[in-house]
Design a protein around this motif. Structure first.
Motif, PDB file in Angstrom:
ATOM      1  N   THR A  33      73.885   3.155  11.384  1.00 30.91           N
ATOM      2  CA  THR A  33      72.459   2.956  11.670  1.00 30.91           C
ATOM      3  C   THR A  33      71.838   4.180  12.336  1.00 30.91           C
ATOM      4  OG1 THR A  33      73.108   1.881  13.755  1.00 30.91           O
ATOM      5  CG2 THR A  33      72.635   0.443  11.875  1.00 30.91           C
ATOM      6  N   ASP A  34      72.482   5.355  12.205  1.00 29.48           N
ATOM      7  CA  ASP A  34      71.970   6.548  12.877  1.00 29.48           C
ATOM      8  C   ASP A  34      70.711   7.104  12.239  1.00 29.48           C
ATOM      9  OD1 ASP A  34      73.416   7.164  10.636  1.00 29.48           O
ATOM     10  OD2 ASP A  34      74.411   8.925  11.473  1.00 29.48           O
ATOM     11  N   HIS A  35      70.311   6.565  11.083  1.00 28.23           N
ATOM     12  CA  HIS A  35      69.095   7.049  10.430  1.00 28.23           C
ATOM     13  C   HIS A  35      67.836   6.383  10.990  1.00 28.23           C
ATOM     14  CE1 HIS A  35      70.815   3.660   8.242  1.00 28.23           C
ATOM     15  NE2 HIS A  35      69.625   3.374   7.747  1.00 28.23           N
ATOM     16  N   PHE A  36      67.998   5.439  11.922  1.00 28.50           N
ATOM     17  CA  PHE A  36      66.852   4.817  12.580  1.00 28.50           C
ATOM     18  C   PHE A  36      66.546   5.530  13.895  1.00 28.50           C
ATOM     19  CE2 PHE A  36      68.710   1.337  10.063  1.00 28.50           C
ATOM     20  CZ  PHE A  36      67.592   0.920   9.349  1.00 28.50           C
ATOM     21  N   GLN A  75      62.566  -0.915  13.968  1.00 28.21           N
ATOM     22  CA  GLN A  75      63.366  -0.893  12.740  1.00 28.21           C
ATOM     23  C   GLN A  75      64.853  -0.981  13.047  1.00 28.21           C
ATOM     24  OE1 GLN A  75      60.941   1.246  13.514  1.00 28.21           O
ATOM     25  NE2 GLN A  75      59.730   1.851  11.705  1.00 28.21           N
ATOM     26  N   LEU A  76      65.285  -0.287  14.096  1.00 26.61           N
ATOM     27  CA  LEU A  76      66.698  -0.337  14.479  1.00 26.61           C
ATOM     28  C   LEU A  76      67.077  -1.731  14.953  1.00 26.61           C
ATOM     29  CD1 LEU A  76      69.439   0.945  15.057  1.00 26.61           C
ATOM     30  CD2 LEU A  76      68.541   1.692  17.282  1.00 26.61           C
ATOM     31  N   MET A 124      64.827   5.803   4.278  1.00 26.49           N
ATOM     32  CA  MET A 124      65.104   6.383   5.594  1.00 26.49           C
ATOM     33  C   MET A 124      66.448   7.102   5.598  1.00 26.49           C
ATOM     34  SD  MET A 124      63.665   3.368   8.119  1.00 26.49           S
ATOM     35  CE  MET A 124      63.855   4.351   9.610  1.00 26.49           C
ATOM     36  N   ARG A 125      67.446   6.552   4.896  1.00 21.82           N
ATOM     37  CA  ARG A 125      68.736   7.252   4.783  1.00 21.82           C
ATOM     38  C   ARG A 125      68.550   8.584   4.072  1.00 21.82           C
ATOM     39  NH1 ARG A 125      73.295   3.932   5.972  1.00 21.82           N
ATOM     40  NH2 ARG A 125      72.874   1.698   5.733  1.00 21.82           N
TER      41      ARG A 125
END
Length: 659
Positions: A363-366, A372-373, A417-418
């Protein structure tokens, strides 16, 4: 599942339905079930509670996977052109687009009619088996039943959408698929074509997963699995299963089951002792009275329904306790990636081009502490990556299983987002896939004359969504069961069709198969409750198991590699005990609590799956109703005494002679 084929340079967007071989529209299933009496269930569970707490099993899950050609034969009607007020005569030119030749059943011994012995009825097509739906399941069962070296039955496959390409991107473990290919070759059906052969487009020798970010694991931690993975070439598979041994009828049904073997509109499906008559509709001229469709009357011994989970022809058993289905939702995109300013072209961002990525739960792309996270933690999705060739790659953002289903838009936004976070720049979207897979739910009701298969028989893995290999392998067992019963002369053809259909159902859902499914159903229910941290811990422990244990759980079907390690209650118990010691302590405790709660609320299905207690689930095998026969000895005694009695009439008052 829907696939939107897009060419960015053009203006047209075409919509395809991956379950387009389904010939009934989607109908939302009821979301209710019978509730178990808590007190009674507590008393039932007391003897097994110690076993269940120690057990702490689960079914782990994984992955994201979410079936004619004219046959030349002779008419069984021998050229008769009789008519009936109940059958609408249809000439060939009225639906000339339908691939057809005069049909003859291998099993009907004499001309058949719409109602009993009415010689005035006529049929447009006559066959041994009518398969409804042309997806992988439908084409597989049609190919096997009509194979010259196998059952060699007269088979018609009906679907107006037969010519549409399949939308889903199918993936399969190499060893699983190779077992399916060998089984089909032995049955006289060769699965060929594709870049690799065996209807395979791409092969990866290594599969990897990302479960980092929890339990002390770095976010970029990779888990590599030394098990090869395939991307199935859907075009080659469709071609391999489109054999000249069965016939294609581009027609759909309009019927709906309203009771056991009862349908509307009245007369659209009629069962009798010799078979079934069904009214189908083919596309015709737009100016006719049926809205551009032409009626086609088909007479068949057996009808096989492969029109998907939400079929209109097969009733699901809502009387037995069951959990409503969960839903796997995924947004997929086949894209070309801009690599003009990329230093390392051996990767797409963090994804190695020579490796298939099965799970990426990072989930590091948030943005940290963003809304959103927070949503992604509570309702997790993962990325599934298939690098294909050069700069061509298939990405799919997937919700493993949820109830209610997660939003497609949410999946697409997360994939975008990724892309931005990893510096992946798609320059062309070749295809988009919207994947909708019902998982679990009720099994078909027993004693139905129409045989459900594949999604219509709820064969999708309840924890993982895997289906293709299960349906392909399952078709071989169903074809063998039908052939055996329809050629069995030991019962003097007594209820032969009912026996054959029941044997087909039992080949899919034998009591032991039901127990194994119930075990996996608990897995799906458990996974639905997990946030991203729980799923990371779950799968980290799952893939620490020996391959034969985790591979067997993912297979979940007889005949598939490693499934032998899950086919008995003690196999599943052994799996569970091995699994629990691999889990982080907090996940193991949570699972133990869920086992007890699930067993109390959902009845005996889970303890029945992992212990010898509580017997077996009800069988689909044929059982003759002997109530109308009664006690023959008592009736014969009464008949003899009546005839000997001088005070009673010489003729018996009822037909006691019938046995």
């Amino acid at each position: 599942t829907f696939s939107l084929g897009k060419e960015r340079a053009g203006t047209e967007v075409s919509l395809h339905v991956a379950t387009r071989y389904c010939i009934s529209p989607i109908v939302l299933p009821p979301q209710t079930k019978q509730q178990t009496n808590m007190t009674n269930m507590f008393m039932i569970m007391m003897p097994a509670s110690a076993i269940m707490i120690v057990l702490m099993i689960t079914m782990a899950a994984t992955s994201i996977d979410a079936f004619t050609i004219p046959r030349q034969s002779q008419s069984v009607l021998n050229g008769k052109q009789a008519t009936s007020s109940n059958a609408i005569p249809t000439t060939l030119h009225q639906y000339s687009h339908v691939r057809r030749a005069a049909s003859k059943s291998q099993l009907f011994s004499s001309p058949t009619s719409f109602f009993g012995n009415d010689d005035q009825a006529t049929y447009d097509e006559v066959c041994d088996v009518l398969v409804l739906g042309s997806g992988p399941g439908g084409r597989a069962i049609a190919s096997l039943l009509s194979a010259k070296s196998g059952a060699n039955m007269n088979v018609i496959l009906a679907d107006q959408n037969y010519d549409r390409e399949w939308a889903p991107n199918y993936g399969a473990w190499q060893d699983e698929w190779d077992g399916v290919v060998d089984k089909y070759m032995a049955a006289g059906v060769e699965l060929g074509g594709g870049n690799v052969g065996k209807s395979i487009d791409r092969e990866w020798s290594v599969t990897e997963c990302f479960f980092g970010g929890s339990f002390g694991m770095p976010m970029d931690d990779r888990l590599r699995l030394d098990r090869a993975y395939y991307r199935v070439d859907k075009f080659a598979l469709a071609e391999s299963l489109s054999t000249d041994s069965y016939k294609v009828l581009k027609a759909n049904h309009r019927s709906e089951a309203i009771g056991l073997n009862i349908y509307k509109p009245a007369g659209s499906i009629l069962h009798d002792e010799d078979g079934t008559t069904i009214q189908l509709y083919a596309r015709g001229d737009n100016d006719n009275s049926n809205g551009g469709e032409v009626p086609v009357t088909v007479r068949a011994k057996i009808i096989v329904d492969t029109t998907g989970h939400e079929t209109k022809l097969v009733l699901k058993d809502a009387r037995d306790q069951y959990t409503p289905p969960g839903f796997q939702i995924a947004y997929g995109a086949l894209v070309e990636v801009d690599e003009s300013d990329v230093a390392d072209t051996t990767k797409f961002g963090p994804y190695d081009k020579e490796v298939m990525t099965l799970f990426d739960y990072r989930t590091d792309h948030f943005e940290p502490e963003s809304a959103q996270l927070e949503t992604a933690i509570k309702s997790p999705t993962f990325n599934y990556v298939m690098p294909l060739k050069d700069n061509l790659v298939f990405f799919e953002e997937t919700s493993l299983v949820a109830r209610p289903a997660i939003s497609f838009q949410e999946c697409r936004d997360r994939l975008d987002m990724r892309f931005k976070y990893h510096g992946i720049k798609p320059i062309k979207v070749i295809e988009e896939e919207f994947c909708y897979i019902p998982m679990g739910g009720a099994l078909p009701q027993r004693d139905q004359r129409i045989l459900a298969f594949a999604g219509a028989a709820a064969m999708v893995h309840p924890s993982t969504g895997y289906h293709l290999c299960r349906a392909m392998m399952g078709a071989t067992f169903v074809a063998e069961a039908i052939q055996k019963e329809m050629t069995n002369t030991s019962n003097n053809n007594d209820n032969q069709i009912e026996r054959a259909v029941a044997a087909g159902y039992n080949a899919i859902w034998s009591p032991e198969n039901i127990r194994q499914r119930n075990f996996a159903t608990f897995g799906g229910e458990y996974l639905m409750k997990q946030d991203v941290v729980g799923l990371r811990g779950f799968f980290t422990g799952f893939f620490k198991l020996p391959l034969e244990l985790w591979g067997g759980f993912l297979a979940g079907w007889p005949g598939l590699v490693y499934n032998e390690n899950h086919e008995t209650w003690y196999n599943r118990l052994w799996y569970g005990l091995n699994f629990v010691v691999k889990l982080p302590p907090s996940i193991a405790l949570d699972m133990a609590i869920n086992i007890v709660q699930y067993s109390l609320s959902e009845g005996i299905s889970l303890p029945q799956a992992v212990t010898p207690l509580f017997g077996e689930p009800k069988s689909f095998e044929y059982k003759r109703n002997n109530d109308r026969i009664g006690d023959i000895a008592a009736k014969e005694e009464a008949m003899a005494m009546i005839k000997e009695s001088a005070s009673l009439p010489r003729e018996t008052p009822v037909a006691l002679e019938e046995k």
